[in-house]
Design a protein around this motif. Sequence first.
Motif, short mmCIF file in Angstrom:
data_model
loop_
_atom_site.label_atom_id
_atom_site.label_comp_id
_atom_site.label_asym_id
_atom_site.label_seq_id
_atom_site.Cartn_x
_atom_site.Cartn_y
_atom_site.Cartn_z
N GLY A 17 0.83 -1.20 0.00
CA GLY A 17 0.00 0.00 0.00
C GLY A 17 0.86 1.25 0.00
N ASP A 18 0.19 2.39 0.04
CA ASP A 18 0.89 3.67 0.00
C ASP A 18 1.59 3.94 1.33
OD1 ASP A 18 -0.05 4.07 -2.55
OD2 ASP A 18 -1.77 5.25 -1.90
N ILE A 19 2.87 4.33 1.23
CA ILE A 19 3.66 4.67 2.41
C ILE A 19 3.93 6.16 2.38
CG2 ILE A 19 5.85 4.32 3.59
CD1 ILE A 19 5.91 1.52 2.45
N TYR A 20 3.73 6.80 3.53
CA TYR A 20 3.87 8.25 3.63
C TYR A 20 4.96 8.61 4.63
CZ TYR A 20 -0.70 8.30 1.38
OH TYR A 20 -1.74 8.12 0.51
N ASN A 21 5.51 9.82 4.47
CA ASN A 21 6.41 10.40 5.48
C ASN A 21 5.55 11.23 6.42
OD1 ASN A 21 9.03 9.57 4.65
ND2 ASN A 21 8.90 10.99 2.94
N PHE A 22 5.79 11.09 7.72
CA PHE A 22 5.05 11.86 8.72
C PHE A 22 6.02 12.63 9.60
CE2 PHE A 22 2.20 8.36 7.69
CZ PHE A 22 1.04 9.05 7.43
N TRP A 23 5.56 13.80 10.04
CA TRP A 23 6.30 14.67 10.94
C TRP A 23 5.45 14.81 12.20
CZ3 TRP A 23 10.89 17.50 10.42
CH2 TRP A 23 11.10 18.48 11.38
N LEU A 24 6.01 14.44 13.34
CA LEU A 24 5.29 14.47 14.60
C LEU A 24 5.91 15.50 15.53
CD1 LEU A 24 3.33 13.20 16.75
CD2 LEU A 24 5.21 11.67 17.32
N THR A 25 5.07 16.32 16.12
CA THR A 25 5.48 17.22 17.20
C THR A 25 4.67 16.79 18.42
OG1 THR A 25 5.81 19.02 15.65
CG2 THR A 25 5.63 19.62 17.94
N ALA A 26 5.36 16.39 19.49
CA ALA A 26 4.67 15.88 20.66
C ALA A 26 5.46 16.20 21.93
CB ALA A 26 4.47 14.37 20.54
N VAL A 27 4.90 15.80 23.07
CA VAL A 27 5.53 16.02 24.36
C VAL A 27 5.57 14.68 25.10
CG1 VAL A 27 5.35 17.22 26.56
CG2 VAL A 27 4.69 18.38 24.47
N ALA A 28 6.78 14.29 25.52
CA ALA A 28 6.93 13.09 26.35
C ALA A 28 6.57 13.47 27.78
CB ALA A 28 8.35 12.56 26.27
N ASN A 29 5.67 12.73 28.38
CA ASN A 29 5.14 13.02 29.71
C ASN A 29 6.22 12.88 30.77
OD1 ASN A 29 3.81 12.96 32.19
ND2 ASN A 29 1.97 12.09 31.28
N GLY A 30 6.40 13.90 31.59
CA GLY A 30 7.41 13.90 32.64
C GLY A 30 7.15 12.86 33.71
N ASP A 31 5.86 12.61 34.02
CA ASP A 31 5.53 11.59 35.01
C ASP A 31 5.91 10.20 34.51
OD1 ASP A 31 4.55 13.50 36.75
OD2 ASP A 31 2.49 13.31 36.00
N GLU A 32 5.69 9.97 33.22
CA GLU A 32 6.07 8.68 32.62
C GLU A 32 7.59 8.50 32.64
OE1 GLU A 32 5.54 5.01 30.77
OE2 GLU A 32 4.01 6.33 31.58
#
Length: 158
Positions: free
Chosen positions: A19-34
């Motif tokens: 199937g179709d493969i795409y490039n993705f750009w993620l902006t996120a925050v890793a949880n400090g409690d985790e």
Amino acid sequence: LPGSRMKNMGLVEEDNPDGDIYNFWLTAVANGDEIKKLRIQTEKEASKKANFPGFRKGQIPPYAQPKMTMFAIQEAVIKTCEASLEAYGLQSLQGSQGEVNVNEDMQEVCKGYKLGNDIPFTATYKGKFDAAVQAASEEGNDTAAMEDVVVDVEAVAE
């Protein structure tokens, strides 16, 4: 996934029978409690299993502390990336194609890190849309899938 954004950067040039493969750009925050929970868990396991020369059994030397913090941060970032795949209705790829590239230098992030703080990061990876989630969102049955939408960069530019 609160505080995160996913952008579809377009199709990958490779032809793929899956199937179709795409490039993705993620902006996120890793949880400090985790991160804190992972750090404590790593410290407990290291004190039980590790035997450092020159230190009593169960003692963790000061030079090993930053390495354990780095490990906890990396694990939290990986878990956040995995959660984003599910939240945005994407499938990860197997093998080296499914590799995640975090844009920040984790060595530098670890130097100034204080336990319990959240860590914002950006990452790029290849993936494909989950057909089951796409079908459910097209039918209108899955309102949760409609809340977190992948932004298509090409459509926004037009």
